[in-house]
Write a protein that holds these residues in place. Sequence first.
Motif, mmCIF file in Angstrom:
data_model
loop_
_atom_site.group_PDB
_atom_site.id
_atom_site.type_symbol
_atom_site.label_atom_id
_atom_site.label_comp_id
_atom_site.label_asym_id
_atom_site.label_seq_id
_atom_site.Cartn_x
_atom_site.Cartn_y
_atom_site.Cartn_z
ATOM 1 N N THR A 82 43.989 48.079 40.007
ATOM 2 C CA THR A 82 43.621 48.924 41.133
ATOM 3 C C THR A 82 42.815 50.096 40.616
ATOM 4 O O THR A 82 42.732 50.329 39.409
ATOM 5 C CB THR A 82 44.872 49.468 41.863
ATOM 6 N N GLY A 83 42.216 50.839 41.529
ATOM 7 C CA GLY A 83 41.499 52.021 41.107
ATOM 8 C C GLY A 83 40.563 52.538 42.166
ATOM 9 O O GLY A 83 40.623 52.138 43.330
ATOM 10 N N SER A 84 39.678 53.406 41.739
ATOM 11 C CA SER A 84 38.630 53.948 42.594
ATOM 12 C C SER A 84 37.286 53.472 42.055
ATOM 13 O O SER A 84 37.032 53.551 40.846
ATOM 14 C CB SER A 84 38.675 55.479 42.591
ATOM 15 N N ALA A 85 36.441 52.978 42.954
ATOM 16 C CA ALA A 85 35.106 52.532 42.544
ATOM 17 C C ALA A 85 34.114 53.683 42.549
ATOM 18 O O ALA A 85 32.923 53.477 42.345
ATOM 19 C CB ALA A 85 34.614 51.412 43.456
ATOM 20 N N GLY A 86 34.596 54.887 42.753
ATOM 21 C CA GLY A 86 33.756 56.073 42.812
ATOM 22 C C GLY A 86 34.016 56.831 44.090
ATOM 23 O O GLY A 86 34.214 58.034 44.096
ATOM 24 N N CYS A 87 34.034 56.103 45.204
ATOM 25 C CA CYS A 87 34.389 56.661 46.509
ATOM 26 C C CYS A 87 35.519 55.838 47.114
ATOM 27 O O CYS A 87 36.527 56.367 47.549
ATOM 28 C CB CYS A 87 33.180 56.657 47.441
ATOM 29 N N ASN A 88 35.336 54.529 47.129
ATOM 30 C CA ASN A 88 36.311 53.629 47.733
ATOM 31 C C ASN A 88 37.379 53.179 46.742
ATOM 32 O O ASN A 88 37.143 53.128 45.537
ATOM 33 C CB ASN A 88 35.596 52.396 48.303
ATOM 34 N N LEU A 89 38.532 52.826 47.293
ATOM 35 C CA LEU A 89 39.614 52.265 46.500
ATOM 36 C C LEU A 89 39.518 50.754 46.498
ATOM 37 O O LEU A 89 39.022 50.148 47.451
ATOM 38 C CB LEU A 89 40.965 52.690 47.072
ATOM 39 N N TYR A 90 39.982 50.116 45.421
ATOM 40 C CA TYR A 90 39.906 48.663 45.330
ATOM 41 C C TYR A 90 41.122 48.126 44.597
ATOM 42 O O TYR A 90 41.845 48.854 43.913
ATOM 43 C CB TYR A 90 38.632 48.232 44.597
ATOM 44 N N SER A 91 41.338 46.833 44.740
ATOM 45 C CA SER A 91 42.386 46.146 43.987
ATOM 46 C C SER A 91 41.960 44.701 43.785
ATOM 47 O O SER A 91 41.115 44.179 44.518
ATOM 48 C CB SER A 91 43.737 46.209 44.710
ATOM 49 N N ALA A 92 42.539 44.058 42.788
ATOM 50 C CA ALA A 92 42.214 42.657 42.494
ATOM 51 C C ALA A 92 43.277 42.097 41.558
ATOM 52 O O ALA A 92 43.975 42.834 40.866
ATOM 53 C CB ALA A 92 40.832 42.530 41.851
ATOM 54 N N THR A 93 43.371 40.790 41.534
ATOM 55 C CA THR A 93 44.249 40.093 40.596
ATOM 56 C C THR A 93 43.472 39.814 39.310
ATOM 57 O O THR A 93 42.293 39.456 39.363
ATOM 58 C CB THR A 93 44.749 38.772 41.204
ATOM 59 N N TYR A 94 44.116 39.993 38.172
ATOM 60 C CA TYR A 94 43.466 39.692 36.902
ATOM 61 C C TYR A 94 44.381 38.856 36.027
ATOM 62 O O TYR A 94 45.605 38.889 36.170
ATOM 63 C CB TYR A 94 43.042 40.975 36.172
ATOM 64 N N ARG A 95 43.766 38.099 35.113
ATOM 65 C CA ARG A 95 44.509 37.302 34.141
ATOM 66 C C ARG A 95 43.911 37.528 32.760
ATOM 67 O O ARG A 95 42.692 37.608 32.613
ATOM 68 C CB ARG A 95 44.459 35.805 34.498
ATOM 69 N N ILE A 96 44.780 37.595 31.749
ATOM 70 C CA ILE A 96 44.339 37.789 30.372
ATOM 71 C C ILE A 96 44.969 36.722 29.495
ATOM 72 O O ILE A 96 46.155 36.431 29.609
ATOM 73 C CB ILE A 96 44.718 39.199 29.865
ATOM 74 N N ASN A 97 44.156 36.146 28.618
ATOM 75 C CA ASN A 97 44.625 35.176 27.628
ATOM 76 C C ASN A 97 43.926 35.502 26.314
ATOM 77 O O ASN A 97 42.749 35.192 26.138
ATOM 78 C CB ASN A 97 44.314 33.750 28.077
ATOM 79 N N GLY A 98 44.655 36.159 25.411
ATOM 80 C CA GLY A 98 44.009 36.613 24.182
ATOM 81 C C GLY A 98 43.023 37.713 24.515
ATOM 82 O O GLY A 98 43.384 38.728 25.102
ATOM 83 N N SER A 99 41.758 37.508 24.158
ATOM 84 C CA SER A 99 40.721 38.476 24.500
ATOM 85 C C SER A 99 39.922 38.043 25.726
ATOM 86 O O SER A 99 38.962 38.720 26.107
ATOM 87 C CB SER A 99 39.766 38.671 23.318
ATOM 88 N N ALA A 100 40.315 36.940 26.362
ATOM 89 C CA ALA A 100 39.644 36.475 27.569
ATOM 90 C C ALA A 100 40.264 37.150 28.792
ATOM 91 O O ALA A 100 41.474 37.354 28.859
ATOM 92 C CB ALA A 100 39.761 34.956 27.698
#
Length: 283
Positions: A82-100
């Motif tokens: 989650t976070g701020s894109a500068g003005c708007n707030l956003y969220s998303a699903t992420y996946r990590i495998n090693g450095s990918a």
Amino acid sequence: MGRDGHNTLAKAAFLIIVAACLVSVGYSGGTGMPPDDAGRVAEPLAGTAWNLIAFRADNGSVIASQNGAEPLIIFGESGTLTGSAGCNLYSATYRINGSAISVEPVVATAAYPASEQGLSQQESRYRELLVAAASYRVEGDELVISGPSGKELLVFLRAEQPESVPLLATTWQLTRYTTGGGSAVASPIPGTNVTLAFDPDGTLSGSAGCNAYSAPYRVNETGIAVERVIATKASCSEPAGIMEQEGAYLDLLRSAAGYRIVGGTLAVIDGNGRAILFYKAEP
């Protein structure tokens, strides 16, 4: 040489060929990563926060993010960023495998000041690059996210807790909160003022818009737990929707599990790693 000897030599030759093929794959595999990255262990991102300092523009050049409107990214513990894109707030699903790393399509609010066309373009490009992420690396206090070809897309600087805006001894004013189970973000109803303050004695308090509230809390470096929120029993009829907003706000506050302070912004995070409440420091 007997039959057994021939079989032994054949097996040895077969193993040598297989080993050679595996080595070849290790150097020419389809990840696009250079050979010396294959065994690298990437720094975990869960529980960290970063501010964007540079990104790759449409023409391929790398440019700095707008001063004072740098996107913020917070990696939750449960695969949600989650976070701020500068003005708007956003969220998303992420996946990590090693450095990918892979990021699902971003859900964001859609409000821009009329005069901020440049900010709108930066936010759009930022979300586009974030979804194109394929790998990452951390170098000191910098996070670099690259695309499938290995080209660097986004460069972040680690977000530290600023000493000038401490969690305690600051009155925080609500600016955004999640709705619809975290699928959307809303601003407080105009004319309402929702506040939060942390007392050193372990009690937080504030105004929920209509009623005053308080609760015991426990906090460490980035974690927080809120217990037994109580509020006064007044009922306000104006502005419209104030009581529904108040109920939603207090429910979100009860689910607080962590926090981040970036600049003058406080983000409260739930147990799934999603930013659910955003505040600004009152002057």
